[in-house]
Design an enzyme around this catalytic site. Structure first.
Site, PDB file in Angstrom:
ATOM      1  N   CYS A  50       0.605 -38.506  54.846  1.00 49.06           N
ATOM      2  CA  CYS A  50       1.145 -38.332  56.262  1.00 49.06           C
ATOM      3  C   CYS A  50       0.038 -37.999  57.294  1.00 49.06           C
ATOM      4  O   CYS A  50       0.292 -38.536  58.341  1.00 49.06           O
ATOM      5  CB  CYS A  50       2.835 -37.340  56.058  1.00 49.06           C
ATOM      6  SG  CYS A  50       2.012 -35.867  55.421  1.00 49.06           S
ATOM      7  N   TYR A  51      -0.650 -37.013  56.925  1.00 49.30           N
ATOM      8  CA  TYR A  51      -1.454 -37.283  58.562  1.00 49.30           C
ATOM      9  C   TYR A  51      -2.574 -38.298  58.471  1.00 49.30           C
ATOM     10  O   TYR A  51      -3.086 -37.970  58.954  1.00 49.30           O
ATOM     11  CB  TYR A  51      -2.436 -35.867  57.400  1.00 49.30           C
ATOM     12  CG  TYR A  51      -1.677 -34.543  57.020  1.00 49.30           C
ATOM     13  CD1 TYR A  51      -0.843 -34.264  57.923  1.00 49.30           C
ATOM     14  CD2 TYR A  51      -1.773 -34.445  56.052  1.00 49.30           C
ATOM     15  CE1 TYR A  51       0.210 -33.248  57.489  1.00 49.30           C
ATOM     16  CE2 TYR A  51      -1.012 -32.817  55.490  1.00 49.30           C
ATOM     17  CZ  TYR A  51      -0.413 -32.698  55.967  1.00 49.30           C
ATOM     18  OH  TYR A  51       0.859 -31.259  56.108  1.00 49.30           O
ATOM     19  N   HIS A  96       6.543 -40.733  54.864  1.00 49.87           N
ATOM     20  CA  HIS A  96       5.345 -41.183  54.337  1.00 49.87           C
ATOM     21  C   HIS A  96       5.334 -42.575  54.041  1.00 49.87           C
ATOM     22  O   HIS A  96       4.039 -43.153  54.544  1.00 49.87           O
ATOM     23  CB  HIS A  96       5.516 -40.722  52.466  1.00 49.87           C
ATOM     24  CG  HIS A  96       4.602 -39.298  52.460  1.00 49.87           C
ATOM     25  ND1 HIS A  96       5.868 -38.561  52.403  1.00 49.87           N
ATOM     26  CD2 HIS A  96       3.487 -38.046  52.724  1.00 49.87           C
ATOM     27  CE1 HIS A  96       5.523 -37.483  52.689  1.00 49.87           C
ATOM     28  NE2 HIS A  96       3.844 -36.910  52.556  1.00 49.87           N
ATOM     29  N   ASP A 121       2.796 -39.529  49.535  1.00 51.65           N
ATOM     30  CA  ASP A 121       2.109 -38.940  50.021  1.00 51.65           C
ATOM     31  C   ASP A 121       0.334 -39.013  48.889  1.00 51.65           C
ATOM     32  O   ASP A 121      -0.967 -38.707  50.107  1.00 51.65           O
ATOM     33  CB  ASP A 121       2.281 -37.172  49.714  1.00 51.65           C
ATOM     34  CG  ASP A 121       1.581 -36.060  49.302  1.00 51.65           C
ATOM     35  OD1 ASP A 121       0.401 -36.048  49.939  1.00 51.65           O
ATOM     36  OD2 ASP A 121       2.234 -34.583  49.932  1.00 51.65           O
ATOM     37  N   ARG A 142      -4.506 -28.839  56.910  1.00 51.51           N
ATOM     38  CA  ARG A 142      -4.999 -27.187  57.247  1.00 51.51           C
ATOM     39  C   ARG A 142      -6.498 -27.902  56.297  1.00 51.51           C
ATOM     40  O   ARG A 142      -6.246 -27.494  55.235  1.00 51.51           O
ATOM     41  CB  ARG A 142      -3.990 -26.319  57.097  1.00 51.51           C
ATOM     42  CG  ARG A 142      -3.301 -27.029  56.251  1.00 51.51           C
ATOM     43  CD  ARG A 142      -2.550 -25.318  56.818  1.00 51.51           C
ATOM     44  NE  ARG A 142      -1.502 -25.909  55.934  1.00 51.51           N
ATOM     45  CZ  ARG A 142      -0.478 -24.842  55.040  1.00 51.51           C
ATOM     46  NH1 ARG A 142      -0.582 -23.626  54.808  1.00 51.51           N
ATOM     47  NH2 ARG A 142       0.683 -25.285  54.545  1.00 51.51           N
ATOM     48  N   LYS A 160      -6.760 -27.244  52.019  1.00 52.05           N
ATOM     49  CA  LYS A 160      -5.647 -27.813  51.998  1.00 52.05           C
ATOM     50  C   LYS A 160      -5.982 -29.192  51.024  1.00 52.05           C
ATOM     51  O   LYS A 160      -7.381 -30.079  50.946  1.00 52.05           O
ATOM     52  CB  LYS A 160      -4.243 -27.582  52.478  1.00 52.05           C
ATOM     53  CG  LYS A 160      -4.084 -26.304  53.448  1.00 52.05           C
ATOM     54  CD  LYS A 160      -3.421 -25.813  51.908  1.00 52.05           C
ATOM     55  CE  LYS A 160      -2.373 -26.196  51.192  1.00 52.05           C
ATOM     56  NZ  LYS A 160      -0.686 -25.839  51.702  1.00 52.05           N
ATOM     57  N   ASP A 162      -3.164 -35.755  52.302  1.00 54.93           N
ATOM     58  CA  ASP A 162      -1.985 -36.330  52.056  1.00 54.93           C
ATOM     59  C   ASP A 162      -2.050 -37.896  53.236  1.00 54.93           C
ATOM     60  O   ASP A 162      -2.442 -37.202  53.965  1.00 54.93           O
ATOM     61  CB  ASP A 162      -0.616 -35.124  52.852  1.00 54.93           C
ATOM     62  CG  ASP A 162       0.668 -35.401  52.636  1.00 54.93           C
ATOM     63  OD1 ASP A 162       1.010 -37.117  52.773  1.00 54.93           O
ATOM     64  OD2 ASP A 162       1.509 -34.486  52.740  1.00 54.93           O
ATOM     65  N   ASP A 206       8.685 -42.294  50.288  1.00 60.01           N
ATOM     66  CA  ASP A 206      10.410 -42.172  50.779  1.00 60.01           C
ATOM     67  C   ASP A 206       9.511 -42.149  52.021  1.00 60.01           C
ATOM     68  O   ASP A 206       8.785 -42.344  52.508  1.00 60.01           O
ATOM     69  CB  ASP A 206      10.218 -40.062  50.798  1.00 60.01           C
ATOM     70  CG  ASP A 206       9.347 -39.552  51.286  1.00 60.01           C
ATOM     71  OD1 ASP A 206       8.482 -39.777  52.375  1.00 60.01           O
ATOM     72  OD2 ASP A 206       9.087 -38.415  51.047  1.00 60.01           O
ATOM     73  N   HIS A 253      -2.596 -26.992  62.144  1.00 59.12           N
ATOM     74  CA  HIS A 253      -2.441 -27.733  61.364  1.00 59.12           C
ATOM     75  C   HIS A 253      -2.172 -28.907  62.368  1.00 59.12           C
ATOM     76  O   HIS A 253      -1.828 -28.938  63.196  1.00 59.12           O
ATOM     77  CB  HIS A 253      -0.661 -27.320  61.441  1.00 59.12           C
ATOM     78  CG  HIS A 253      -0.667 -28.211  59.588  1.00 59.12           C
ATOM     79  ND1 HIS A 253      -0.049 -29.057  59.935  1.00 59.12           N
ATOM     80  CD2 HIS A 253       0.111 -27.390  58.260  1.00 59.12           C
ATOM     81  CE1 HIS A 253       0.261 -29.770  59.202  1.00 59.12           C
ATOM     82  NE2 HIS A 253       0.202 -28.599  57.847  1.00 59.12           N
TER      83      HIS A 253
HETATM   84  C1  FPP Z   1       3.084 -27.637  56.204  1.00 60.96           C
HETATM   85  O1  FPP Z   1       3.286 -28.189  54.869  1.00 60.96           O
HETATM   86  C2  FPP Z   1       3.087 -28.662  56.841  1.00 60.96           C
HETATM   87  C3  FPP Z   1       3.342 -27.443  58.367  1.00 60.96           C
HETATM   88  C4  FPP Z   1       3.080 -26.563  58.588  1.00 60.96           C
HETATM   89  C5  FPP Z   1       4.223 -29.107  59.485  1.00 60.96           C
HETATM   90  C6  FPP Z   1       5.510 -29.804  59.429  1.00 60.96           C
HETATM   91  C7  FPP Z   1       5.111 -30.675  60.977  1.00 60.96           C
HETATM   92  C8  FPP Z   1       5.070 -31.718  61.089  1.00 60.96           C
HETATM   93  C9  FPP Z   1       4.920 -33.073  60.095  1.00 60.96           C
HETATM   94  C10 FPP Z   1       5.223 -32.234  62.377  1.00 60.96           C
HETATM   95  C11 FPP Z   1       6.739 -32.294  62.661  1.00 60.96           C
HETATM   96  C12 FPP Z   1       6.457 -33.169  64.012  1.00 60.96           C
HETATM   97  C13 FPP Z   1       7.929 -33.774  64.814  1.00 60.96           C
HETATM   98  C14 FPP Z   1       7.433 -34.615  66.195  1.00 60.96           C
HETATM   99  C15 FPP Z   1       8.989 -33.001  64.279  1.00 60.96           C
HETATM  100  P1  FPP Z   1       2.835 -28.443  53.911  1.00 60.96           P
HETATM  101  O2  FPP Z   1       2.280 -26.214  53.056  1.00 60.96           O
HETATM  102  O3  FPP Z   1       4.480 -29.036  52.431  1.00 60.96           O
HETATM  103  O4  FPP Z   1       1.285 -29.140  53.761  1.00 60.96           O
HETATM  104  P2  FPP Z   1       0.286 -28.805  53.752  1.00 60.96           P
HETATM  105  O5  FPP Z   1      -0.240 -28.491  51.990  1.00 60.96           O
HETATM  106  O6  FPP Z   1      -0.753 -30.499  53.909  1.00 60.96           O
HETATM  107  O7  FPP Z   1      -0.385 -27.807  54.669  1.00 60.96           O
HETATM  108 ZN    ZN Z   2       2.935 -35.332  53.969  1.00 63.15          ZN
HETATM  109  K     K Z   3       1.153 -31.825  51.953  1.00 67.55           K
END
Ligand code: FPP
Ligand code: ZN
Ligand code: K
Length: 515
Positions: A363-364, A429, A419, A355, A358, A361, A426, A307
């Protein structure tokens, strides 16, 4: 406190807001850990019947797109190859493309002005307003579990937007004093258990607002002793005493240790001393190495799914331990990592996914986008001693694509970043989309010559420089595709706070290696 400036909304296109926007406007606070408020299939169908047009038909979207000629085909057309197998995943992906296309083709942004290349302006004043009111609202109960984070996200984003955040010094100190525990570390609020992620956010927030009171309030000795309890025998760190372990623990702990110049030796009470460990670094790079998966990305723990957020944590942690050129090739399969990271950028959306299979978004833009400067620094190793401004390896992702996604799809109409279209903005993001946008505008370069230098042993993270690329200049094409009004401040590539905040912290604590 600033007074709310008049909104400078420019109605550029004659179209009114799309029904999509009206239908799915919801209020409330969303943090990333909650599930995304994506438009699901039922909502899509409801949308088709009310609007009378099928959002999955490209023609319907394009017929209304007055500005589309200005936008390259890459961002307005479907990918040339499509798998014929239909799954939930492929339907979600089709839907997100249809949600993004009107924004990307400059027909969906009814409230933003767009430049000659179909890229909307950065609605700076609206975002600033949004962030100030987020800090204001952080006093309320829904923020109880993320208060230090809300401060960090808002302060970082405000700094990027050029706001002076020193005015928040007093309030940040008061709020975070209540979160600090005598036994070391910060919890999310008064009386809450210390957690390494809230401690990371608290330390960074104090560094950002600056002032002697801010940094002096941190109980460094207690923090060091508490971190010793998080060190695990596989080399990683747990997130709280007796809690789960993942690479966030490693990155947050090493950020705190290096920024505050805490001793690297484990405190006497650290449980892993009994296992033969003497230092916080023991087994750490090997642990991070084991988190790289068969895909090439990095997962939260060994044998898990790669991820982008964990990839950033692991790479940044390696770059705290040593220089990118030494650490990254030594502990990671870099070609495989680069291949996986490259696959995170989607077309036509332009943004990054976290990932495989998926959705994009905002934030990535940071979690994935922030990996690139670290990798580029490792790849440019042989050249960096010569010049920091003419790197051999230029950016390996499409900065134009990312910029288009951020400015076209992530700006909420009334301020704040989100996102994806039709989700609620928020602070989280807003922080990480702006951090990603900033990284397209500034080049971060590793300037250190060797791993360990005199003084505090963890010096690598303090040997980075930043130079401006110019407004929205694509490093690969050498062309401007934006305008100077979108320019943001720059952030340190590892600590993700303004450079001045890093220098202040390092300047103060590298002289105080004893408590
Ligand atoms: C999946 O969310 C998200 C994760 C598996 C990791 C989240 C971790 C962080 C945002 C990093 C935090 C960092 C620090 C420094 C504390 P989802 O399934 O909602 O999103 P997706 O579909 O985009 O994977
Ligand atoms: Zn996000
Ligand atoms: K997400």
């Amino acid at each position: 406190m600033r007074t709310k400036p008049k909104r400078r909304k420019v109605i550029h296109k004659s179209r009114s807001r799309t029904p999509l926007r009206q239908l799915h406007r919801r209020d409330g606070y969303e943090n990333h850990m909650a599930s995304d408020r994506a438009v699901d299939r039922d909502e899509q169908e409801e949308l088709i019947s009310r609007d009378g047009t099928d959002p999955l038909s490209l023609e319907a979207t394009f017929d209304q797109a007055e500005g589309r000629l200005q936008v390259p085909d890459l961002y307005t057309t479907l990918p040339p190859i499509k798998d014929t197998l239909t799954t939930d995943t492929s339907v979600s992906q089709d839907n997100i493309i249809q949600r993004c296309l009107p924004h990307l083709s400059a027909s969906g942004s009814s409230v933003f002005s767009v430049n000659g290349q179909g890229i909307p302006s950065l609605e700076r004043e609206n975002h600033i307003d949004f962030l100030h009111s987020t800090i204001e609202n952080a006093r309320y109960i829904p923020y109880d579990s993320v208060r230090p984070w809300v401060l960090y996200w808002s302060l970082t984003a405000l700094s990027l937007l050029g706001e002076n955040v020193e005015t928040y010094q007093q309030r940040v100190v008061e709020t975070l004093s209540a979160c600090q525990n005598l036994g070391g570390g910060f919890g999310a609020g008064h009386g809450q258990l210390s957690h390494v992620a809230t401690s990371y956010a608290a330390v960074l927030s104090l560094a950002i607002v600056g002032g002697s009171e801010s940094l002096d309030m941190i109980g460094r000795r207690a923090l060091w002793r508490w971190l010793g309890q998080l060190k695990q025998s596989d080399g990683g760190f747990s997130l709280c005493v007796g809690g789960e372990e993942d690479v966030r623990g490693a990155y947050c702990s090493m950020t705190i240790i290096s920024l505050l110049a805490l001793p690297l030796e484990l405190p006497p009470n650290a449980p892993t001393r009994a296992r033969g460990f003497a230092s916080f670094l023991d087994g750490l790079p090997e642990y991070l190495s084991r988190c790289q998966t068969f895909e090439g990305g990095i997962s939260g723990r060994p044998q898990s799914e790669a991820h982008g957020a964990y990839a950033f944590c692991a790479l940044a942690c390696l770059c705290i331990i040593g220089s990118p050129r030494e650490m990254l090739p030594k502990y990671l399969d870099l070609p495989l990592l680069i291949s996986w990271l490259s696959s995170r950028q989607h077309a036509p959306e332009g943004g990054f996914s976290g990932r495989t299979n998926k959705l994009v978004d905002g934030c990535y833009s940071h979690w994935v986008g922030g990996c690139w400067p670290l990798i580029e620094a490792a790849m440019n190793a042989s050249q960096t001693s010569g010049s920091t401004t003419t790197p051999k390896i230029r950016s390996w992702y499409s900065q134009e694509g990312l910029t288009r996604y951020i400015l076209s799809c992530c700006q909420a109409d009334d301020g704040g970043m989100r996102d994806k279209p039709n989700t609620i903005p928020d602070a989280y993001h807003t922080c990480y989309t702006l951090a990603g946008l900033s990284a397209t505008q500034h080049y971060s370069c590793y300037s250190g010559t060797r791993n360990a230098e005199a003084g505090y042993p963890l010096n690598s993270a303090f040997h980075w420089d930043s130079s401006k690329k110019g407004p929205q200049r694509d490093m690969n094409k050498g062309e401007d595709f934006g305008d100077a009004r979108t320019m943001l401040g720059s952030l340190h590539p590892i600590y993700v706070i303004p450079w001045g905040a890093v220098e202040r912290c390092h300047g103060l604590f590298s002289q105080k290696t004893r408590f």
